[in-house]
Scaffold this motif. Structure first.
Motif, PDB file in Angstrom:
ATOM      1  N   ARG A 173       9.817  14.351   3.311  1.00 46.53           N
ATOM      2  CA  ARG A 173       8.407  13.416   3.051  1.00 46.53           C
ATOM      3  C   ARG A 173       7.643  13.462   4.676  1.00 46.53           C
ATOM      4  NH1 ARG A 173       6.108   8.084   2.778  1.00 46.53           N
ATOM      5  NH2 ARG A 173       5.173   7.822   1.035  1.00 46.53           N
ATOM      6  N   LEU A 174       6.458  14.129   4.356  1.00 41.76           N
ATOM      7  CA  LEU A 174       5.409  14.435   5.304  1.00 41.76           C
ATOM      8  C   LEU A 174       3.945  13.829   4.901  1.00 41.76           C
ATOM      9  CD1 LEU A 174       6.197  17.662   6.785  1.00 41.76           C
ATOM     10  CD2 LEU A 174       6.825  15.569   7.897  1.00 41.76           C
ATOM     11  N   LEU A 175       2.983  13.151   5.723  1.00 45.24           N
ATOM     12  CA  LEU A 175       1.829  12.778   5.422  1.00 45.24           C
ATOM     13  C   LEU A 175       0.938  14.237   5.552  1.00 45.24           C
ATOM     14  CD1 LEU A 175       1.268   9.127   6.038  1.00 45.24           C
ATOM     15  CD2 LEU A 175       2.297  10.262   4.244  1.00 45.24           C
ATOM     16  N   LEU A 176       0.908  15.030   4.544  1.00 42.85           N
ATOM     17  CA  LEU A 176       0.038  16.471   4.894  1.00 42.85           C
ATOM     18  C   LEU A 176      -1.533  16.188   4.794  1.00 42.85           C
ATOM     19  CD1 LEU A 176       2.620  18.587   2.686  1.00 42.85           C
ATOM     20  CD2 LEU A 176       2.358  18.698   5.526  1.00 42.85           C
ATOM     21  N   ASP A 177      -1.768  15.159   3.902  1.00 40.56           N
ATOM     22  CA  ASP A 177      -3.204  15.031   3.367  1.00 40.56           C
ATOM     23  C   ASP A 177      -3.819  14.490   4.670  1.00 40.56           C
ATOM     24  OD1 ASP A 177      -5.459  14.416   2.481  1.00 40.56           O
ATOM     25  OD2 ASP A 177      -4.839  13.141   0.770  1.00 40.56           O
ATOM     26  N   PRO A 178      -4.812  15.113   5.085  1.00 39.10           N
ATOM     27  CA  PRO A 178      -5.522  14.638   6.349  1.00 39.10           C
ATOM     28  C   PRO A 178      -6.384  13.422   6.046  1.00 39.10           C
ATOM     29  CG  PRO A 178      -6.715  16.557   5.879  1.00 39.10           C
ATOM     30  CD  PRO A 178      -5.182  16.344   5.014  1.00 39.10           C
ATOM     31  N   ASP A 179      -6.636  13.105   4.576  1.00 42.08           N
ATOM     32  CA  ASP A 179      -7.235  12.196   4.124  1.00 42.08           C
ATOM     33  C   ASP A 179      -6.480  11.093   3.201  1.00 42.08           C
ATOM     34  OD1 ASP A 179      -9.925  13.341   5.262  1.00 42.08           O
ATOM     35  OD2 ASP A 179      -9.624  14.672   3.606  1.00 42.08           O
ATOM     36  N   GLN A 180      -5.148  11.029   3.760  1.00 44.13           N
ATOM     37  CA  GLN A 180      -4.564  10.265   2.752  1.00 44.13           C
ATOM     38  C   GLN A 180      -4.723   8.897   2.584  1.00 44.13           C
ATOM     39  OE1 GLN A 180      -1.028  11.127   1.921  1.00 44.13           O
ATOM     40  NE2 GLN A 180      -0.486   9.078   1.108  1.00 44.13           N
ATOM     41  N   PRO A 181      -4.973   8.359   1.318  1.00 47.00           N
ATOM     42  CA  PRO A 181      -5.610   6.819   1.313  1.00 47.00           C
ATOM     43  C   PRO A 181      -4.260   5.996   1.702  1.00 47.00           C
ATOM     44  CG  PRO A 181      -5.876   8.203  -0.854  1.00 47.00           C
ATOM     45  CD  PRO A 181      -5.023   9.074   0.103  1.00 47.00           C
ATOM     46  N   VAL A 182      -4.624   4.914   2.237  1.00 50.28           N
ATOM     47  CA  VAL A 182      -3.823   3.858   2.582  1.00 50.28           C
ATOM     48  C   VAL A 182      -3.227   3.454   1.228  1.00 50.28           C
ATOM     49  CG1 VAL A 182      -5.436   1.982   2.599  1.00 50.28           C
ATOM     50  CG2 VAL A 182      -3.300   2.111   3.962  1.00 50.28           C
ATOM     51  N   VAL A 183      -1.846   3.060   1.246  1.00 52.34           N
ATOM     52  CA  VAL A 183      -1.181   2.352   0.035  1.00 52.34           C
ATOM     53  C   VAL A 183      -0.909   1.050   0.433  1.00 52.34           C
ATOM     54  CG1 VAL A 183       0.875   2.253  -1.336  1.00 52.34           C
ATOM     55  CG2 VAL A 183      -0.013   4.601  -0.444  1.00 52.34           C
ATOM     56  N   GLU A 184      -1.593   0.253  -0.622  1.00 51.66           N
ATOM     57  CA  GLU A 184      -1.376  -1.241  -0.354  1.00 51.66           C
ATOM     58  C   GLU A 184      -0.668  -1.970  -1.197  1.00 51.66           C
ATOM     59  OE1 GLU A 184      -5.034  -3.430   1.001  1.00 51.66           O
ATOM     60  OE2 GLU A 184      -4.575  -4.871  -0.773  1.00 51.66           O
ATOM     61  N   TRP A 185       0.133  -2.739  -0.800  1.00 51.28           N
ATOM     62  CA  TRP A 185       1.264  -3.310  -1.853  1.00 51.28           C
ATOM     63  C   TRP A 185       0.877  -4.808  -1.547  1.00 51.28           C
ATOM     64  CZ3 TRP A 185       5.248  -0.317  -3.614  1.00 51.28           C
ATOM     65  CH2 TRP A 185       5.459   1.201  -2.980  1.00 51.28           C
ATOM     66  N   SER A 186       0.912  -5.374  -2.919  1.00 52.06           N
ATOM     67  CA  SER A 186       0.540  -6.798  -2.989  1.00 52.06           C
ATOM     68  C   SER A 186       1.966  -7.802  -2.719  1.00 52.06           C
ATOM     69  CB  SER A 186       0.124  -7.107  -4.407  1.00 52.06           C
ATOM     70  OG  SER A 186       1.317  -6.832  -5.343  1.00 52.06           O
ATOM     71  N   GLN A 187       1.753  -8.954  -2.624  1.00 52.55           N
ATOM     72  CA  GLN A 187       2.761 -10.042  -2.517  1.00 52.55           C
ATOM     73  C   GLN A 187       3.648 -10.011  -3.705  1.00 52.55           C
ATOM     74  OE1 GLN A 187       1.031 -13.475  -1.046  1.00 52.55           O
ATOM     75  NE2 GLN A 187       2.906 -14.745  -1.082  1.00 52.55           N
ATOM     76  N   GLU A 188       3.053  -9.832  -4.742  1.00 55.45           N
ATOM     77  CA  GLU A 188       3.749  -9.449  -6.014  1.00 55.45           C
ATOM     78  C   GLU A 188       4.721  -8.284  -6.291  1.00 55.45           C
ATOM     79  OE1 GLU A 188       3.932 -11.919  -8.219  1.00 55.45           O
ATOM     80  OE2 GLU A 188       5.185 -10.788  -9.678  1.00 55.45           O
ATOM     81  N   GLU A 189       4.225  -7.298  -5.745  1.00 56.83           N
ATOM     82  CA  GLU A 189       4.928  -5.926  -5.779  1.00 56.83           C
ATOM     83  C   GLU A 189       5.885  -6.057  -4.889  1.00 56.83           C
ATOM     84  OE1 GLU A 189       1.624  -2.617  -6.748  1.00 56.83           O
ATOM     85  OE2 GLU A 189       1.372  -3.426  -4.850  1.00 56.83           O
ATOM     86  N   ARG A 190       5.972  -6.915  -3.569  1.00 59.93           N
ATOM     87  CA  ARG A 190       7.032  -6.952  -2.813  1.00 59.93           C
ATOM     88  C   ARG A 190       8.091  -7.831  -3.161  1.00 59.93           C
ATOM     89  NH1 ARG A 190       8.595  -3.737  -1.171  1.00 59.93           N
ATOM     90  NH2 ARG A 190       9.466  -4.674   0.540  1.00 59.93           N
ATOM     91  N   LYS A 191       7.818  -8.446  -4.232  1.00 56.03           N
ATOM     92  CA  LYS A 191       9.097  -9.323  -4.624  1.00 56.03           C
ATOM     93  C   LYS A 191      10.044  -8.373  -5.391  1.00 56.03           C
ATOM     94  CE  LYS A 191       6.984 -13.709  -5.239  1.00 56.03           C
ATOM     95  NZ  LYS A 191       5.748 -14.339  -6.556  1.00 56.03           N
ATOM     96  N   LYS A 192       9.731  -7.206  -5.701  1.00 54.10           N
ATOM     97  CA  LYS A 192      10.594  -6.239  -6.299  1.00 54.10           C
ATOM     98  C   LYS A 192      11.645  -5.817  -5.233  1.00 54.10           C
ATOM     99  CE  LYS A 192       7.692  -3.885  -9.764  1.00 54.10           C
ATOM    100  NZ  LYS A 192       6.769  -3.144 -10.028  1.00 54.10           N
ATOM    101  N   GLY A 193      11.655  -5.877  -4.332  1.00 53.79           N
ATOM    102  CA  GLY A 193      12.524  -5.715  -3.085  1.00 53.79           C
ATOM    103  C   GLY A 193      12.483  -4.198  -2.559  1.00 53.79           C
ATOM    104  N   GLN A 194      13.507  -3.908  -2.208  1.00 55.45           N
ATOM    105  CA  GLN A 194      13.640  -2.252  -1.797  1.00 55.45           C
ATOM    106  C   GLN A 194      13.436  -1.404  -3.119  1.00 55.45           C
ATOM    107  OE1 GLN A 194      13.190  -1.987   1.387  1.00 55.45           O
ATOM    108  NE2 GLN A 194      13.221  -4.367   1.844  1.00 55.45           N
TER     109      GLN A 194
END
Lengths: 317, 317, 317, 317
Positions: D276-297
């Protein structure tokens, strides 16, 4: 448990799983585990893993509830089969001979004290690959290269109202040897691992907290590597299969594991033992105390709570 | 070869290796394979892998030339030992009883027709870890976390002037079963694989092109994963150990392998079988023709020429 | 080669492969590599790997002979694109602007001195997964769980009549930096590795012994692990894809590799670099002599002869 | 955060760790991680991983409490260094130039708003292997083949009273780009991942629930494979190192991970990103909500509670 230096039973043969969501369960075994349907009969399909030398590995049967049907083991020879039938009949739990299914010869049925259905047979028809011929002829069929590529059945873990009574029955009936066990502070066995030959376990009993009887904890498939199990986790994640626990390494018998629930609710394990074999014919049993089990799995992960609350069929606890 | 459904011999016990460069060979086994010295006697040291339940795995002996000394196998019980001794004596190649070494009980010696020295014993002293106690008590000693971390002995491959005669002797003397073989166009066996229990091979005979007698092709150690073998290759590269072939996958028995020459010249293999087990008690032998062997190893690598020119002791061909 | 501390080109974008066996080549990329068809146009289909953030990775085009069509790279910004176009035009090998294909914006075409067709663009349309939505939103599309699961394009290796001239052109035109090279005893470069950013190589030139021009040595896909590459070998074995060499580890840049020929004859590599990154902005080039190259690959396997006899298109040598 | 298409900072250089149990911490890094001591100065030793091209990776300093000292980053060129110093001075948090340590040239010091000490430098002395010369010359030093074989520093995760303020500072001061972040329901960032070049993260800020300032969440080392991390878990188990969590796969940035506490109490991660590499020079940020984080790893394991209760120095919460 008597000390055995040879094994009348060669290995676990096949397992019948019951599912209330037949179509989804079939998709799980066929598409995600890359198993192949070899026969259909009534409400059942018979599926095989790619390394299965016999005709089938899992009989999947539509049912009102999830759970386990018949578990079959293969004897090492006709004489071994006869010795085992005699031993089973002596327990009073024998049920008699029936014709075998899908390539399996004469089959003797019995139940363990907890009510789980068992079968033992010797004659079997080897699988002849047709459009799934392998590139290497020392392999039962072609490596599918899809999904989890489940290699072979590894073991089954039953829930039982009385672990000790069922374990003793199994040792007597099938001539299995114990490898490891958990003994609680009250002296009762919480779980007991039994094996044939060099494998460290093939059949396990775990305490059924519901005292319902005839329930399943899980059925396990062997993978070649731990990497296969990591990849399996990715595949189950993408396919919305519930991953219950793992990947991690068991302290008991040191298996690398992943537990998921197939769509019907039955717990399925993917297991890798590395190069670990029980070579010692007199291997002393390894007993774990309640205190020792509090340490959790090998690398410290706490044993997941649902291991002690989920079994199939699901019953009120 | 007689069909056996149980095995009087439980497993390969230990192997004596002869080396003309004792110090360097000891460094190889001790530092690179992470084996532990448990005893010294005369010109020999006794070393154990971390998963060895007995006292030792390899007896390393200073000698004028590389090669193999005695190969020992453990019987499954006292009765099994007696059965085997009777079978060996019937062949006329028995040599009689001696005291065992380093934890091994009464030991019966014999030779195969090619002159390789063998021993069979039943009684053994289990290893009790002291400063190498493992974190998990179902393990013989602590995982060393150094070098190749050789887990356990896997198999031995002897060179023999007459593969077929020696193979038949082995089947008779030890009750081994054949798993695979190569038969040349002239009908002679180029190599023959024999196994105990569920392992796909434990002792192998390969054709000795020199017709010298009593020579070694290689000794193999089992690793848990294929990754262990890739890492081993890096370690041997850094330590200037000659890597002869691999990592790659054998077509025969499908083992993932790496071959190196330890400093004394003996060929050492590191082998991983994945989850492959010979579960079928009536497994038909897999025979490969000369033509089929031309395809090379499983993934197409040609079998390296020195497989057919290097053995120990090194002799004029 | 000028020292660069930033890179106008972000990465290799996509590659067009020509094949005389279109249907079989499509099966290779679609079924065995688990790539997804996103568009069709004339004699071409556009396929993407599951981790491709742009629309496509490979344009597969029916042709009389195997070989490479256009190789496209993505600039880091509009300004960077303009700088590169100016640099290319200064070489006299620019060919002018065209509309981009399948999500790619304005595209500038050029050729290297050997005649290989190149394109550079900045604007691109990110892939929006539909029925292949991933479980984790920081991933371009769902992990397919089929075959080799090719993750992303890794690099391309061109054959060139004059490695040095083409390499210098590439450094000038695209602002690439060299990482490693082989210099023969006569002072000529046998092969030259160039990279963008932290990757150890993205574009390579190897000597074209035929002096034909515009030929391909291979295109490579990245896998996450070395285990993925071992599994790929099993899959290619079962599917009768010619495995030319590997799995093994390169001495140069230390990549773990597997080379196969797709049905059209183009050599395809599967490559894993582990955690190796060229972090040093002033990394000195590593030069290998003809003598050093005789040692073969990292673990001693001799470089396969067909590396120096097979390229596409296949031409009389 | 400004969009950058080139990076003035090449990579994370080295990190100073403070430990109240100096001898045991040194044993951890030297014996278990196979790092090499290259210098000693006052209460500090300087250790390097085997793939470190500079002189050192970790400065380990005896201290009253665990925690992090100075974190150093290397600029891509002298000009880039000067640009960064100007940018840092503009923030008002610059502290001025000092001589570098152990092979590092002129070094500019500064602090983030939370009080963490940083340094930036360009000139560096490459490591010249002596008795640790590698077999392959494109490698900084020999592969140790011991313990975890930590390859290189991967990233650092700081606790900060105000994640957003510190993240913005980092983006301004070092020109880093964000890759992923967690935003709680109240709009505040719970954690923010920043990267240089193609790596998906190099410096991370996580919320410091104690509001203490200048604390460490963890420092991470890269391994080549996920198997290395599984093996690491076995090694830490045998050596009684506290394994806090894993091996498992992060949902965020998808890293395969293992967290342990070195004897001084600092949390150390072993991380593998696959290909996995961030090849895209304009890679949009990935934002996770509190709800999404409840799913764990990634594979469903709940994030361990101590991730939100343990940091160094340990302070009353």
């Amino acid at each position: 448990v008597t000390d055995h230096t040879s094994f009348d039973i060669a290995h676990l043969g096949n397992v019948e799983l019951l599912t209330p969501t037949f179509g989804r369960s079939l998709w799980f075994f066929q598409d995600l585990l890359a198993m192949r349907v070899v026969a259909e009969k009534g409400d059942s399909v018979f599926l095989r893993t790619w390394d299965e030398y016999e005709q089938y590995t899992i009989k999947l049967t539509a049912s009102d509830a999830a759970g386990v049907g018949r578990t079959s083991v293969r004897a090492s020879s006709q004489e071994a089969l006869e010795r085992r039938v005699a031993a089973i009949e002596a327990t009073g739990l024998g049920e008699g001979w029936v014709d075998g299914e899908v390539g399996t010869g004469p089959t003797y049925l019995f139940r363990d004290p907890d009510g789980h259905s068992f079968a033992v047979y010797y004659e079997t028809e080897r699988y002849e690959a047709t459009d799934d011929k392998p590139a290497l002829k020392n392999q039962a069929s072609a490596f599918p290269g899809r999904g989890v590529n489940a290699r072979r059945l590894d073991h089954i873990n039953f829930l039982a109202k009385d672990v000790e009574a069922n374990g003793r029955f199994l040792a007597d009936a099938l001539g299995m040897r114990e490898s490891e066990r958990i003994r609680n502070d009250d002296g009762k066995f919480a779980a007991w691992w039994f094996h044939f030959s060099l494998k460290s376990y093939d059949i396990v009993y775990s305490d059924d907290w519901t005292k319902h009887g005839n329930r399943l904890h899980h059925v396990a498939f062997a993978t070649d590597t731990r990497e296969d199990i990591l990849k399996a986790a990715d595949i189950f994640l993408e396919n919305e299969i519930y991953i219950e626990s793992g990947p991690h390494k068991h302290a008991i018998n040191q298996t690398f594991f992943l537990y998921v629930w197939e769509p019907g609710g039955n717990r399925i394990e993917f297991a890798n033992a590395g190069a670990r074999l029980l070579l010692d014919p007199d291997q002393p049993v390894v007993e774990w105390s309640q205190e020792e089990r509090k340490k959790g799995q090998a690398w410290g992960m706490k044993t997941i709570e649902s291991f002690h609350t989920h079994g199939t069929p699901v019953v009120g606890s």
